[in-house]
Design a protein around this motif. Structure first.
Motif, short mmCIF file in Angstrom:
data_model
loop_
_atom_site.label_atom_id
_atom_site.label_comp_id
_atom_site.label_asym_id
_atom_site.label_seq_id
_atom_site.Cartn_x
_atom_site.Cartn_y
_atom_site.Cartn_z
N ASN A 92 -1.94 -9.13 -32.25
CA ASN A 92 -0.47 -9.11 -32.11
C ASN A 92 -0.01 -8.62 -30.74
O ASN A 92 1.16 -8.68 -30.43
CB ASN A 92 0.18 -8.32 -33.25
N ARG A 93 -0.93 -8.14 -29.90
CA ARG A 93 -0.55 -7.70 -28.55
C ARG A 93 -1.03 -8.67 -27.46
O ARG A 93 -0.95 -8.37 -26.27
CB ARG A 93 -1.05 -6.29 -28.25
N VAL A 94 -1.52 -9.84 -27.88
CA VAL A 94 -1.95 -10.83 -26.88
C VAL A 94 -0.73 -11.63 -26.44
O VAL A 94 0.04 -12.12 -27.27
CB VAL A 94 -3.03 -11.78 -27.47
N PRO A 240 7.61 4.62 -16.08
CA PRO A 240 7.00 5.85 -16.60
C PRO A 240 5.49 5.69 -16.84
O PRO A 240 4.70 6.57 -16.45
CB PRO A 240 7.76 6.10 -17.90
N ALA A 241 5.06 4.56 -17.43
CA ALA A 241 3.62 4.36 -17.66
C ALA A 241 2.86 4.30 -16.34
O ALA A 241 1.74 4.79 -16.22
CB ALA A 241 3.37 3.09 -18.47
N ASN A 242 3.51 3.71 -15.30
CA ASN A 242 2.84 3.64 -13.99
C ASN A 242 2.67 5.03 -13.38
O ASN A 242 1.79 5.24 -12.55
CB ASN A 242 3.66 2.81 -12.98
N TYR A 286 1.91 5.73 -34.85
CA TYR A 286 3.23 5.34 -34.32
C TYR A 286 3.14 3.97 -33.65
O TYR A 286 3.48 3.81 -32.47
CB TYR A 286 3.73 6.42 -33.34
N HIS A 287 2.63 2.99 -34.38
CA HIS A 287 2.53 1.60 -33.90
C HIS A 287 1.81 1.52 -32.56
O HIS A 287 2.23 0.77 -31.68
CB HIS A 287 3.91 0.94 -33.76
N GLY A 288 0.79 2.31 -32.39
CA GLY A 288 0.11 2.30 -31.10
C GLY A 288 -1.39 2.37 -31.23
O GLY A 288 -1.96 2.15 -32.29
N GLY A 289 -2.02 2.70 -30.12
CA GLY A 289 -3.48 2.79 -30.07
C GLY A 289 -3.90 2.93 -28.63
O GLY A 289 -3.11 3.35 -27.79
N GLY A 290 -5.13 2.53 -28.34
CA GLY A 290 -5.63 2.61 -26.97
C GLY A 290 -6.94 3.36 -26.92
O GLY A 290 -7.70 3.37 -27.88
N TYR A 293 -8.50 8.95 -24.62
CA TYR A 293 -7.73 9.86 -23.75
C TYR A 293 -6.58 9.18 -23.00
O TYR A 293 -5.96 9.79 -22.12
CB TYR A 293 -8.68 10.54 -22.74
N ALA A 294 -6.32 7.93 -23.32
CA ALA A 294 -5.21 7.19 -22.68
C ALA A 294 -4.69 6.20 -23.70
O ALA A 294 -5.34 5.20 -23.98
CB ALA A 294 -5.68 6.48 -21.43
N SER A 295 -3.52 6.50 -24.27
CA SER A 295 -3.01 5.65 -25.35
C SER A 295 -1.54 5.34 -25.13
O SER A 295 -0.88 5.92 -24.26
CB SER A 295 -3.16 6.36 -26.70
P1 AMP Z 1 -0.06 2.79 -21.10
O1 AMP Z 1 0.33 4.19 -21.28
O2 AMP Z 1 1.01 1.81 -21.44
O3 AMP Z 1 -0.73 2.56 -19.77
O4 AMP Z 1 -1.20 2.48 -22.20
C1 AMP Z 1 -2.40 3.22 -22.27
C2 AMP Z 1 -3.41 2.50 -23.12
O5 AMP Z 1 -2.92 2.37 -24.46
C3 AMP Z 1 -3.72 1.08 -22.66
O6 AMP Z 1 -5.11 0.90 -22.79
C4 AMP Z 1 -2.96 0.19 -23.60
O7 AMP Z 1 -3.61 -1.04 -23.81
C5 AMP Z 1 -2.91 1.00 -24.88
N1 AMP Z 1 -1.63 0.78 -25.58
C6 AMP Z 1 -0.39 0.96 -25.06
N2 AMP Z 1 0.57 0.68 -25.98
C7 AMP Z 1 -0.08 0.32 -27.10
C8 AMP Z 1 0.34 -0.12 -28.41
N3 AMP Z 1 1.63 -0.20 -28.75
N4 AMP Z 1 -0.62 -0.43 -29.32
C9 AMP Z 1 -1.95 -0.33 -29.00
N5 AMP Z 1 -2.40 0.07 -27.80
C10 AMP Z 1 -1.50 0.39 -26.85
#
Ligand code: AMP
Length: 329
Positions: A92-94, A240-242, A286-290, A293-295
């Motif tokens: 779903n993230r492609v 912010p992510a950058n 919270y609908h996330g992942g990664g 140590y970086a998510s």
């Molecule tokens: P970012 O903080 O956006 O650079 O993301 C850090 C890591 O978390 C990256 O490897 C992303 O692919 C992963 N990531 C960011 N947002 C999501 C999400 N909503 N679901 C799953 N993985 C995520």
């Protein structure tokens, strides 16, 4: 030359050789690793097999135009194609594959595995970046390399390892970089501008975050950034992510997170980084992942923000407690 798990690399190469049509995709909201790996793999396959139709899809990002132009294709025309998914483990993230009826999927990624799994799957959580994996693939198979492909891969590796600072930088990373530079003679110093050039607005915005980030006793740094502030500083939602890695090495901060309001999509975009506590499980709530140590995550309400901050703060507290009892033992 880097020695690697050659059996998986051979299988990946065999699949590439087998298909006359190949579509390459990566995650939504791409970073340099996602963009560079996609374009580098496309260009290397085209250079090696000029008769194949190979496309790199997904929304283009103007600030990443240096890496190359992405392709616009008619997704309904490629029912017999191989879909190669890079730098993302969940379907779903492609980005850019809506309506695409590919024949087979193959993933190459350094994130923990999730739902994408084709007959050939190359997941390497020990790799610092997907670009490192694509470089290993090219350097160990008949796939060709030129200066532009090597430059893209180098930038993806430097960016995702945060200039070789992050813990998944290994001797293999340096070996791959050595081989890339040797094989292509890239002028790597001249490339840094493409990663680190930034506007004075962004620098001022970094100052805003530094001035307003809350740091708890347990070592959690957090900030909720309202959309007005994004406007006021003339930056965008990706900024912010950058910037989050620039807040590494703050004494007593174990975990830090930026929570940014996205009014249009009625969501808060969350980036999280850690020096110790594993954070990707909390992100998955919270609908996330990664990575460990970086998510990243997506939060939909203010109540959820409070719960999320508490969960991260508890993780910091637990981690500190465990570290103290280890010292006492
Ligand atoms: P970012 O903080 O956006 O650079 O993301 C850090 C890591 O978390 C990256 O490897 C992303 O692919 C992963 N990531 C960011 N947002 C999501 C999400 N909503 N679901 C799953 N993985 C995520």
């Amino acid at each position: 030359m880097v020695t690697i798990n050659s059996s998986i690399v051979k299988k990946v190469f065999k699949k590439i050789k087998e298909y006359p049509e190949i579509i390459i995709a990566r995650h939504v909201g791409p970073d340099p690793d996602a963009i560079a790996s996609t374009i580098a793999l496309r260009d290397s396959i085209r250079l090696t097999f000029p008769e194949k139709e190979v496309y790199a899809v997904g929304l283009g990002v103007s600030k990443f135009k240096y890496y190359g132009i992405l392709d616009k294709i008619d997704n309904e025309q490629y029912k017999n194609a191989l879909l190669i998914v890079l730098d993302v483990p969940n379907l779903n993230r492609v980005d850019g594959i809506e309506g695409l009826e590919y024949k087979e999927i193959m993933k190459i990624d350094h994130h923990p595995a999730e739902d994408i799994k084709g007959p050939v799957d190359w997941t390497d959580e020990t790799s610092c970046s997907t670009c490192q994996m694509i470089a290993e693939l090219i350097l160990n198979t008949p796939l060709k390399l030129d200066t532009k492909i090597a430059s893209n891969l180098y930038l993806g590796i430097v960016s995702d390892s945060d200039r070789f600072l992050l813990s998944y930088t290994t001797n293999k990373t340096f070996q791959v970089v050595h081989d890339l530079i040797k094989a292509s003679k890239i002028d790597f110093v001249s490339l840094y501008n493409y990663l680190y050039d930034r506007s004075i607005d962004e620098v001022r915005f970094q100052g805003y975050i530094a001035m307003n980030m809350v740091v708890t006793e347990n070592g959690l740094g957090y900030i909720v950034i309202p959309s007005d502030i994004i406007k006021e500083y003339h930056v965008d939602l990706a900024t912010p992510a950058n910037l989050i890695n620039s807040f590494n090495f703050i004494r007593d901060v174990l975990v830090w997170t930026f929570i940014t309001e996205d009014v249009k999509n009625k969501v808060y975009k969350v980036s999280i980084r850690s020096h110790g506590p594993v954070i990707n499980e909390a992100a998955s709530h919270y609908h996330g992942g990664g990575h460990k140590y970086a998510s990243g995550a997506r939060i939909t309400s203010l109540e959820e923000i409070d719960a999320f901050i508490k969960e991260l703060d508890d993780l910091c507290e637990e981690y500190k407690r465990a570290s103290i009892s280890n010292i006492e033992l």
